[in-house]
Design a protein around this motif. Sequence first.
Motif, mmCIF file in Angstrom:
data_model
loop_
_atom_site.group_PDB
_atom_site.id
_atom_site.type_symbol
_atom_site.label_atom_id
_atom_site.label_comp_id
_atom_site.label_asym_id
_atom_site.label_seq_id
_atom_site.Cartn_x
_atom_site.Cartn_y
_atom_site.Cartn_z
ATOM 1 N N GLN A 192 -1.764 3.763 -13.006
ATOM 2 C CA GLN A 192 -0.666 3.747 -13.963
ATOM 3 C C GLN A 192 -1.116 3.437 -15.392
ATOM 4 O O GLN A 192 -0.362 3.671 -16.342
ATOM 5 C CB GLN A 192 0.376 2.698 -13.525
ATOM 6 N N VAL A 193 -2.317 2.914 -15.559
ATOM 7 C CA VAL A 193 -2.779 2.514 -16.885
ATOM 8 C C VAL A 193 -4.026 3.289 -17.258
ATOM 9 O O VAL A 193 -4.636 3.967 -16.417
ATOM 10 C CB VAL A 193 -3.068 0.996 -16.938
ATOM 11 N N THR A 194 -4.429 3.194 -18.509
ATOM 12 C CA THR A 194 -5.581 3.949 -18.999
ATOM 13 C C THR A 194 -6.886 3.386 -18.439
ATOM 14 O O THR A 194 -7.089 2.175 -18.390
ATOM 15 C CB THR A 194 -5.617 3.905 -20.531
ATOM 16 N N HIS A 195 -7.780 4.319 -18.041
ATOM 17 C CA HIS A 195 -9.115 3.948 -17.567
ATOM 18 C C HIS A 195 -10.127 4.906 -18.187
ATOM 19 O O HIS A 195 -9.773 5.927 -18.789
ATOM 20 C CB HIS A 195 -9.199 4.033 -16.037
ATOM 21 N N ASN A 196 -11.408 4.617 -17.982
ATOM 22 C CA ASN A 196 -12.471 5.548 -18.338
ATOM 23 C C ASN A 196 -13.618 5.382 -17.350
ATOM 24 O O ASN A 196 -13.603 4.489 -16.498
ATOM 25 C CB ASN A 196 -12.934 5.375 -19.795
ATOM 26 N N VAL A 197 -14.629 6.249 -17.449
ATOM 27 C CA VAL A 197 -15.790 6.222 -16.555
ATOM 28 C C VAL A 197 -17.028 6.240 -17.448
ATOM 29 O O VAL A 197 -17.277 7.211 -18.161
ATOM 30 C CB VAL A 197 -15.804 7.421 -15.590
ATOM 31 N N LEU A 198 -17.818 5.153 -17.399
ATOM 32 C CA LEU A 198 -18.995 5.015 -18.259
ATOM 33 C C LEU A 198 -20.182 4.547 -17.432
ATOM 34 O O LEU A 198 -20.012 3.910 -16.388
ATOM 35 C CB LEU A 198 -18.731 3.995 -19.376
ATOM 36 N N SER A 199 -21.397 4.845 -17.914
ATOM 37 C CA SER A 199 -22.605 4.357 -17.268
ATOM 38 C C SER A 199 -23.647 4.055 -18.329
ATOM 39 O O SER A 199 -23.860 4.861 -19.246
ATOM 40 C CB SER A 199 -23.163 5.377 -16.283
ATOM 41 N N THR A 227 -24.877 2.950 -11.431
ATOM 42 C CA THR A 227 -23.662 2.130 -11.508
ATOM 43 C C THR A 227 -22.814 2.632 -12.674
ATOM 44 O O THR A 227 -23.340 2.946 -13.751
ATOM 45 C CB THR A 227 -24.018 0.656 -11.732
ATOM 46 N N TYR A 228 -21.519 2.744 -12.452
ATOM 47 C CA TYR A 228 -20.601 3.126 -13.520
ATOM 48 C C TYR A 228 -19.423 2.148 -13.505
ATOM 49 O O TYR A 228 -19.194 1.416 -12.532
ATOM 50 C CB TYR A 228 -20.140 4.580 -13.363
ATOM 51 N N TYR A 229 -18.654 2.146 -14.594
ATOM 52 C CA TYR A 229 -17.603 1.141 -14.727
ATOM 53 C C TYR A 229 -16.506 1.660 -15.661
ATOM 54 O O TYR A 229 -16.657 2.697 -16.337
ATOM 55 C CB TYR A 229 -18.196 -0.157 -15.286
ATOM 56 N N CYS A 230 -15.415 0.915 -15.698
ATOM 57 C CA CYS A 230 -14.331 1.142 -16.650
ATOM 58 C C CYS A 230 -14.415 0.035 -17.703
ATOM 59 O O CYS A 230 -14.398 -1.159 -17.365
ATOM 60 C CB CYS A 230 -12.968 1.097 -15.952
ATOM 61 N N SER A 231 -14.510 0.444 -18.966
ATOM 62 C CA SER A 231 -14.700 -0.550 -20.028
ATOM 63 C C SER A 231 -13.439 -1.363 -20.320
ATOM 64 O O SER A 231 -13.500 -2.379 -21.020
ATOM 65 C CB SER A 231 -15.163 0.143 -21.319
ATOM 66 N N TYR A 232 -12.303 -0.942 -19.799
ATOM 67 C CA TYR A 232 -11.057 -1.648 -20.077
ATOM 68 C C TYR A 232 -10.773 -2.780 -19.087
ATOM 69 O O TYR A 232 -9.905 -3.606 -19.336
ATOM 70 C CB TYR A 232 -9.875 -0.667 -20.061
ATOM 71 N N ALA A 238 -18.483 0.725 -9.724
ATOM 72 C CA ALA A 238 -18.855 1.313 -8.441
ATOM 73 C C ALA A 238 -20.237 1.923 -8.579
ATOM 74 O O ALA A 238 -20.807 1.976 -9.676
ATOM 75 C CB ALA A 238 -17.836 2.384 -8.027
ATOM 76 N N THR A 239 -20.815 2.368 -7.468
ATOM 77 C CA THR A 239 -22.158 2.954 -7.498
ATOM 78 C C THR A 239 -22.180 4.316 -6.799
ATOM 79 O O THR A 239 -21.401 4.560 -5.868
ATOM 80 C CB THR A 239 -23.202 2.049 -6.825
ATOM 81 N N ILE A 240 -23.078 5.145 -7.291
ATOM 82 C CA ILE A 240 -23.328 6.435 -6.642
ATOM 83 C C ILE A 240 -24.834 6.560 -6.428
ATOM 84 O O ILE A 240 -25.617 6.385 -7.377
ATOM 85 C CB ILE A 240 -22.827 7.599 -7.501
ATOM 86 N N THR A 241 -25.234 6.831 -5.182
ATOM 87 C CA THR A 241 -26.632 7.051 -4.839
ATOM 88 C C THR A 241 -26.878 8.530 -4.677
ATOM 89 O O THR A 241 -26.198 9.202 -3.893
ATOM 90 C CB THR A 241 -27.005 6.311 -3.543
ATOM 91 N N VAL A 242 -27.858 9.052 -5.428
ATOM 92 C CA VAL A 242 -28.168 10.490 -5.399
ATOM 93 C C VAL A 242 -29.492 10.668 -4.660
ATOM 94 O O VAL A 242 -30.495 10.044 -4.997
ATOM 95 C CB VAL A 242 -28.281 11.053 -6.821
#
Length: 245
Positions: A192-199, A227-232, A238-242
């Motif tokens: 419901q609120v603003t988010h973003n995806v950053l690493s 690892t990525y996150y929301c700055s807000y 969370a993490t993603i393994t490639v």
Amino acid sequence: MPIPSPFNALALAAALLTSVNAATTSVQTYPFHTVGTSASGASGRLSVRTLSPQQSVSVLALRGLTPNRAYVAHYHALGPGGGEACASQGPITLGFPAFKADARGQATVILRADPARLRGNLGAYVNVHMASDLTDIPLCAAVLKVAAAPSKPAQPPVTAPRLTVKIGDNVFQPVSLSVVAGTTVTWVHAGQVTHNVLSLQVTDLHSPDLRPGDQYSFTFKTPGTYTYYCSYHDGMSATITVTNR
């Protein structure tokens, strides 16, 4: 029914192949070659003419056979093994009238047939057999030189894998994800609120502000754990393994 002499049969064959009704068609000629050793000097040709959509005439003109010996001849389809037609061991599809070589070892044989019975692979080659032993094949004429290569089923296009991460309020779901290199991950805003995806590890992984219903995609090309996150929102990461393919 008496077997016509080679002279009369040859005259009849010539008349058929040059008939007025066939004036607009062409004669296809195929040479015979020896197969076994029982008639090493045998030779001849197969001539085929289509007279109409319902009738074709095939003429065998043979020489060098065993004098006064009985023979049979057949059209064969291409065998399943492919390769050169005469060696493909295909099934019999059509038989010529039985015949006997004359005192000089010559014979002319005529077969009238529906052209549909010779089309495609059905008339791939003609074998001449000894009537007393069908495994003895002095001569063969290849109509089709080589068996067609089996067609391969069409392969569906290869598409890169795609996975989805749900963005909830203050949480990424799943919080841990494993993908192969080349996978595109799409974050879908379901909160419901603003988010973003950053690493901090991958500078290109940097979404704009995402509002409910927005999406953001990134393709992971290099193996590693990111690892990525929301700055807000503190703690929203969370993490993603490639992995390699």
